[in-house]
Every structure is written in structure tokens, then in C-alpha cells.
Write a protein that holds these residues in place. Sequence first.
Motif, PDB file in Angstrom:
ATOM      1  N   LYS A 195       0.819  -1.218   0.000  1.00  0.00           N
ATOM      2  CA  LYS A 195       0.000   0.000   0.000  1.00  0.00           C
ATOM      3  C   LYS A 195       0.852   1.266   0.000  1.00  0.00           C
ATOM      4  O   LYS A 195       0.369   2.343  -0.350  1.00  0.00           O
ATOM      5  CB  LYS A 195      -0.931   0.014   1.219  1.00  0.00           C
ATOM      6  N   GLN A 198       0.969   3.507  -3.085  1.00  0.00           N
ATOM      7  CA  GLN A 198      -0.158   4.338  -3.512  1.00  0.00           C
ATOM      8  C   GLN A 198       0.255   5.801  -3.593  1.00  0.00           C
ATOM      9  O   GLN A 198       1.124   6.261  -2.864  1.00  0.00           O
ATOM     10  CB  GLN A 198      -1.332   4.181  -2.543  1.00  0.00           C
ATOM     11  N   GLU A 199      -0.412   6.530  -4.496  1.00  0.00           N
ATOM     12  CA  GLU A 199      -0.148   7.957  -4.658  1.00  0.00           C
ATOM     13  C   GLU A 199      -1.080   8.759  -3.740  1.00  0.00           C
ATOM     14  O   GLU A 199      -2.302   8.625  -3.803  1.00  0.00           O
ATOM     15  CB  GLU A 199      -0.365   8.378  -6.110  1.00  0.00           C
ATOM     16  N   ASP A 254      -4.532   8.060  -5.479  1.00  0.00           N
ATOM     17  CA  ASP A 254      -5.167   6.850  -4.942  1.00  0.00           C
ATOM     18  C   ASP A 254      -5.905   7.162  -3.643  1.00  0.00           C
ATOM     19  O   ASP A 254      -6.910   6.527  -3.314  1.00  0.00           O
ATOM     20  CB  ASP A 254      -4.112   5.775  -4.688  1.00  0.00           C
TER      21      ASP A 254
END
Length: 323
Positions: A195, A198-199, A254
Amino acid sequence: MHKRKRYSIFSLILALVVVLAACGGSDTKEGSEDQKDGDNKNSSAYKVKHAMGTTEVPETPKKVVILTNEGTEALLSMGVKPTGAVKSWLGDPWYKHIKSDMEGVKVVGTESDINLEAIAALEPDLIIGNKLRQEKFYDQLDAIAPTVFSETLKGDWKENYKLYAKALNKEEEGNQVLADFDQRIEDIKGKLGDKVNQEVSVVRFLPGKSRIYLKDSFSGTILEQIGFKRPEPQDKPDFADEVTKEQIPNMDGDILFYFTYETGEGEASKTEKEWTNDSLWKNLDVVKEGNAHKVSDAVWNTAGGVLAANEMLDDIEKKFDLK
């Protein structure tokens, strides 16, 4: 008989001289001990190199005035309750997350408008401030008490923290606080697993304007330490970009965290409502997927200190279901 009496008187005088000499010797010895104590006291002085030069602090300070919000949190984290502090940017007069620890602390203005008379009245042993905020007051502050200034306020809050620890003569305690924070970061990294790729997007609403916060902001440095990616438009080593509504697509990611600098007049909340009701905002993938989260402006940006940093980690653990 007469000669014996004179001899006795002479003996008494001699004895008295001896006693007085002994007393004088005792006073001299005590005086030497006092001098030694004074020398030991002076030896506890230490020098601190900072943004305005080098300051000698006579001994570990007990009455400290702090002139930045992030500095207030640094003091509290090392077990030092300030005698005086500038008002929190949000709160009356302190942020919610430090309010209970600041009971009895005198307000000495704000970061941008300090009250010199109030500071002097507290008779502090040490004043800690910031060149970016209070450079023009430095000489007046230093005339009140030894004064140490950090250079600036942005993302690198740890550098300021280390300076404050040195100024307080509490480097060991300060290093432990930072080590505990870094360990917590590592724990979060481990829990995140994939995770972490993620951005993460960071947005702030203010009265009449909006900003995207970048990697050199307070929240940006923490996100980067964790290892999160940033959307391409936000992947810059700068503080923030002020944006127009047409740039709302640059806010996608995200997961999105947004916060609003609302001082009570309603203007910032008005900006938030206007932007989050815009069709461009509603069409962001992160919004449609339910991954846009409102968080505290004080914690994610304004306070800027180690206590807020830990509160921010609380938010991240909660939003990523790590607890």
C-alpha cells in the motif's frame, strides 16, 4: 603575683587571636568553596550556534519563552512547559491537541506579532524564536534573555527540533523523541506493505484560494519518510502550489487528504464547499471511489510540530486500517 597576672592576661589575648584566626580561616575556606561552586555553576554554561549567530546560555533554562507553534510542541515533547508562548494559529488560545498541557502558560502575541513587554515581564532564562518570523526583533529579545533562532519554517521540522533540544540542554531527551517517531514510521511502513506504493494527494482550502501541498511541506515530509508516492503534478521538492479550479484534476490520486484553514469567519469553509461541489472535484477518481478524507488543518499543516506529526500518523493508521 603581679607578674603572673600579667602573664595570664597575655595568655588570654593570645588565645583570642588564635580563635579569631581560626574563624578567619574557616571563612576563607567557605569563601573558597563558594567560589568553587560559582566556578562549577559557570561551567554549566553552553553555546548554541543558530540562525543569528552563537548564543551562550548560562545554565539549563527553567523559564522558557517560545515564539513558534512548532517550537511549543518541541518543548512539550521534552517535558518542558513554557513560561510563555505565542498563540496557536487555530484555537483559543491553543490547539485542541495541546490545550490540556498548556494550562497556565502566558500568551505573548502571535508568531507574526510578538509582545515584547509581555515577554520581558516573564523574566525568561531563554527565548526561542525564528528568523523568518521575528528577525527584526532579535536584538530586543536578546537584551531580555539569551535568544536562539531557527532559520525557517516549512517541511524540515526535525532540523528545528534538534536546535531547540540543544538550546534547552536536552539533546538526549530530544534524540529519544525523534528516535521514537522514526521507529513509528518504520512500523507503519511494515504494516502498509504494498500500500505504500499508492499515490497520496494533499490539498488545503483557505479563504478565497486553494493549494496543493508538495514534498517540502510539513505533511509532505512525513508522507515521503513513510515512502508514499505522490501524483506526478505533486512530485516536486517545493512547499505548495496555489491552484485554480481548472487544476483540480491535479488533485487526483489513490487517496486524497484535504484540510481547511478556518479561523471562525467562515470564508475558508466557503471555499471548501465551493470547490468540493465543483463538477471537476466530483469527477476525480479518488472522490468517486470514496478515498477523499477531510483531516485537521492544525494537525496536518498549521501546528507543524512533533506532537502534530504523531497525530498525523494516527490519521494515516486509521485511514489505511492499520490499527
